[in-house]
Design a protein around this motif. Sequence first.
Motif, mmCIF file in Angstrom:
data_model
loop_
_atom_site.group_PDB
_atom_site.id
_atom_site.type_symbol
_atom_site.label_atom_id
_atom_site.label_comp_id
_atom_site.label_asym_id
_atom_site.label_seq_id
_atom_site.Cartn_x
_atom_site.Cartn_y
_atom_site.Cartn_z
ATOM 1 N N THR A 110 64.864 -58.186 12.832
ATOM 2 C CA THR A 110 63.622 -58.132 12.057
ATOM 3 C C THR A 110 63.970 -57.842 10.598
ATOM 4 O O THR A 110 65.085 -57.390 10.283
ATOM 5 N N LYS A 111 63.001 -58.096 9.729
ATOM 6 C CA LYS A 111 63.211 -57.806 8.309
ATOM 7 C C LYS A 111 63.429 -56.314 8.091
ATOM 8 O O LYS A 111 64.213 -55.905 7.229
ATOM 9 N N GLU A 112 62.732 -55.502 8.857
ATOM 10 C CA GLU A 112 62.891 -54.048 8.731
ATOM 11 C C GLU A 112 64.330 -53.647 9.030
ATOM 12 O O GLU A 112 64.932 -52.854 8.302
ATOM 13 N N VAL A 113 64.902 -54.225 10.093
ATOM 14 C CA VAL A 113 66.278 -53.903 10.484
ATOM 15 C C VAL A 113 67.262 -54.329 9.392
ATOM 16 O O VAL A 113 68.273 -53.662 9.155
ATOM 17 N N SER A 114 66.967 -55.427 8.718
ATOM 18 C CA SER A 114 67.900 -55.948 7.701
ATOM 19 C C SER A 114 68.091 -54.987 6.531
ATOM 20 O O SER A 114 69.068 -55.083 5.786
ATOM 21 N N GLN A 115 67.159 -54.039 6.365
ATOM 22 C CA GLN A 115 67.247 -53.094 5.246
ATOM 23 C C GLN A 115 67.982 -51.812 5.622
ATOM 24 O O GLN A 115 68.238 -50.964 4.764
ATOM 25 N N ILE A 116 68.321 -51.664 6.888
ATOM 26 C CA ILE A 116 68.910 -50.403 7.359
ATOM 27 C C ILE A 116 70.430 -50.442 7.208
ATOM 28 O O ILE A 116 71.082 -51.415 7.593
ATOM 29 N N GLU A 117 70.970 -49.364 6.681
ATOM 30 C CA GLU A 117 72.425 -49.217 6.558
ATOM 31 C C GLU A 117 72.944 -48.548 7.827
ATOM 32 O O GLU A 117 72.597 -47.408 8.137
ATOM 33 N N PHE A 118 73.760 -49.280 8.564
ATOM 34 C CA PHE A 118 74.371 -48.732 9.770
ATOM 35 C C PHE A 118 75.829 -48.372 9.473
ATOM 36 O O PHE A 118 76.520 -49.086 8.737
ATOM 37 N N THR A 119 76.268 -47.273 10.030
ATOM 38 C CA THR A 119 77.665 -46.874 9.862
ATOM 39 C C THR A 119 78.362 -46.855 11.215
ATOM 40 O O THR A 119 77.733 -46.701 12.269
ATOM 41 N N LEU A 120 79.682 -46.999 11.157
ATOM 42 C CA LEU A 120 80.485 -47.041 12.370
ATOM 43 C C LEU A 120 81.687 -46.136 12.167
ATOM 44 O O LEU A 120 82.330 -46.155 11.120
ATOM 45 N N ASN A 121 81.979 -45.299 13.177
ATOM 46 C CA ASN A 121 83.105 -44.374 13.107
ATOM 47 C C ASN A 121 83.681 -44.232 14.508
ATOM 48 O O ASN A 121 83.278 -43.366 15.279
ATOM 49 N N THR A 122 84.610 -45.129 14.844
ATOM 50 C CA THR A 122 85.178 -45.113 16.193
ATOM 51 C C THR A 122 86.538 -45.789 16.209
ATOM 52 O O THR A 122 86.793 -46.711 15.431
ATOM 53 N N ARG A 123 87.422 -45.342 17.043
ATOM 54 C CA ARG A 123 88.721 -45.976 17.295
ATOM 55 C C ARG A 123 89.459 -46.342 16.004
ATOM 56 O O ARG A 123 89.831 -47.486 15.783
ATOM 57 N N GLU A 124 89.642 -45.370 15.138
ATOM 58 C CA GLU A 124 90.368 -45.534 13.866
ATOM 59 C C GLU A 124 89.591 -46.372 12.852
ATOM 60 O O GLU A 124 90.092 -46.657 11.765
ATOM 61 N N SER A 125 88.394 -46.782 13.160
ATOM 62 C CA SER A 125 87.652 -47.685 12.275
ATOM 63 C C SER A 125 86.470 -46.968 11.637
ATOM 64 O O SER A 125 85.756 -46.212 12.298
ATOM 65 N N ARG A 126 86.270 -47.247 10.335
ATOM 66 C CA ARG A 126 85.137 -46.711 9.593
ATOM 67 C C ARG A 126 84.524 -47.869 8.817
ATOM 68 O O ARG A 126 85.231 -48.622 8.148
ATOM 69 N N ALA A 127 83.192 -47.999 8.867
ATOM 70 C CA ALA A 127 82.575 -49.137 8.173
ATOM 71 C C ALA A 127 81.094 -48.903 7.942
ATOM 72 O O ALA A 127 80.442 -48.120 8.646
ATOM 73 N N THR A 128 80.573 -49.597 6.923
ATOM 74 C CA THR A 128 79.138 -49.682 6.674
ATOM 75 C C THR A 128 78.726 -51.124 6.930
ATOM 76 O O THR A 128 79.342 -52.057 6.414
ATOM 77 N N VAL A 129 77.669 -51.303 7.734
ATOM 78 C CA VAL A 129 77.306 -52.647 8.203
ATOM 79 C C VAL A 129 75.798 -52.858 8.052
ATOM 80 O O VAL A 129 75.001 -51.952 8.321
ATOM 81 N N PHE A 130 75.417 -54.076 7.650
ATOM 82 C CA PHE A 130 74.014 -54.485 7.596
ATOM 83 C C PHE A 130 73.824 -55.720 8.483
ATOM 84 O O PHE A 130 74.644 -56.650 8.442
ATOM 85 N N TRP A 131 72.751 -55.726 9.268
ATOM 86 C CA TRP A 131 72.372 -56.942 10.004
ATOM 87 C C TRP A 131 71.407 -57.679 9.086
ATOM 88 O O TRP A 131 70.202 -57.602 9.224
ATOM 89 N N GLN A 132 71.948 -58.430 8.127
ATOM 90 C CA GLN A 132 71.129 -58.930 7.032
ATOM 91 C C GLN A 132 70.335 -60.189 7.374
ATOM 92 O O GLN A 132 69.277 -60.428 6.803
ATOM 93 N N LYS A 133 70.838 -61.004 8.281
ATOM 94 C CA LYS A 133 70.097 -62.179 8.751
ATOM 95 C C LYS A 133 70.307 -62.319 10.243
ATOM 96 O O LYS A 133 71.189 -61.674 10.818
ATOM 97 N N ARG A 134 69.536 -63.199 10.863
ATOM 98 C CA ARG A 134 69.583 -63.324 12.329
ATOM 99 C C ARG A 134 71.009 -63.513 12.845
ATOM 100 O O ARG A 134 71.397 -62.928 13.850
ATOM 101 N N ASN A 135 71.796 -64.347 12.168
ATOM 102 C CA ASN A 135 73.167 -64.628 12.604
ATOM 103 C C ASN A 135 74.196 -64.182 11.570
ATOM 104 O O ASN A 135 75.253 -64.792 11.434
ATOM 105 N N GLU A 136 73.872 -63.103 10.828
ATOM 106 C CA GLU A 136 74.799 -62.616 9.809
ATOM 107 C C GLU A 136 74.896 -61.092 9.842
ATOM 108 O O GLU A 136 73.909 -60.390 9.613
#
Length: 269
Positions: free
Chosen positions: A157-183
Motif C-alpha cells: 500500500t502507499k502507506e507502507v511505502s512511506q515506512i522505514e523498516f530496519t533489519l538487524n540479524t545474522r551479521e546484517s544491518r540495513a534500512t529498507v523501504f517497500w517503495q513499489k509493489r515489486n521494488e
Amino acid sequence: MDIHLEVQITEKKTTIKLNSTQSVITILPATKKHLKIETTELYLLLNGHKIVSIGRSEIPDTIDPAAFTKIMTITTPWDIELGYLEQLLIEEAKNSGLDLIPSKQTEQTVPTSAQKTITAFKEEIVMILETFGYHLKQTEEPTKTKAKPAKARHKWTKEVSQIEFTLNTRESRATVFWQKRNEMLIKAGATMMTAPPLNKDGSLGFSAKMGQRIREDHMDKVKNYVTTDDIILKSVNEVGLFLYFGGTNSWLELTDKDGKTINEWTVVE
C-alpha cells in the motif's frame, strides 16, 4: 537393510543405480519415444506416483496411454530372471490391495532354488520405490480439509511505502523501504553477512547459491560487504537472500521504529 545408490535427476529423466548389483532404475515421461521397452527390462507404468501396471519387454496395446504419465524401467543382474521378478512384484502389489491394469504377464511359479535371490532383490526394489514415493500398496486417501494457502499473502500500500523498516540479524544491518509493489529499496550503507552458511557436507545450499547470484548482479555497489549505493530488489525474500543468504523468514526480520514487522503491516488474513 542398507542400499547404496547413485542418483541423477534432470528435468526429463531420473536414473537410480544400485551400486551392489549395477542394476538401473530409470523414470521417464510417457512419450511415444519411451514406449519401446528393451527385452531385458521390467517396466512399471505410473500415473503420477501411483503404480498402475507392471510388465516386461513390451507394453500391451490394450493399455490406454492416457492411463499413465510416466514409465519406470528396471534392469536386473544376470542371476535375476525377469519373469520371476515380475511375478513377485505383481503378487506384492495385489496382496497389498493395489488394482493393476493387466499386462501380458503369464502367471508362473518361482522355483525354490531361485526364491531367496529373487525375493532379496525384490525387497531392495520395493524399498527404493517406497523411498522415492512409489508405493506397491493401496494408499488411503487423506481426509479432505479446507486447504490453507501454502504461503501468507502480503499487500503493498502507499502507506507502507512511506515506512522505514530496519533489519538487524545474522551479521546484517540495513534500512529498507517497500517503495513499489515489486521494488524493495535497500539504502546505501547496509552491512552484509560475509560468508554463506554451508551444508553439513561443506557444500552451498540453495539459498546460499541464490544469495550469491543476487550479489553478483550488484557487485558494483558493494565494497567490503557494505553497500555503497541504494540497491533495488524485487521482493522481501530477495532482500534476505542478498543481505544474509536467507535462512529465516525475512517478513519477520524487517521492523518499523516501534518493532512492528513488515508482515504485520501487510499480511492478508
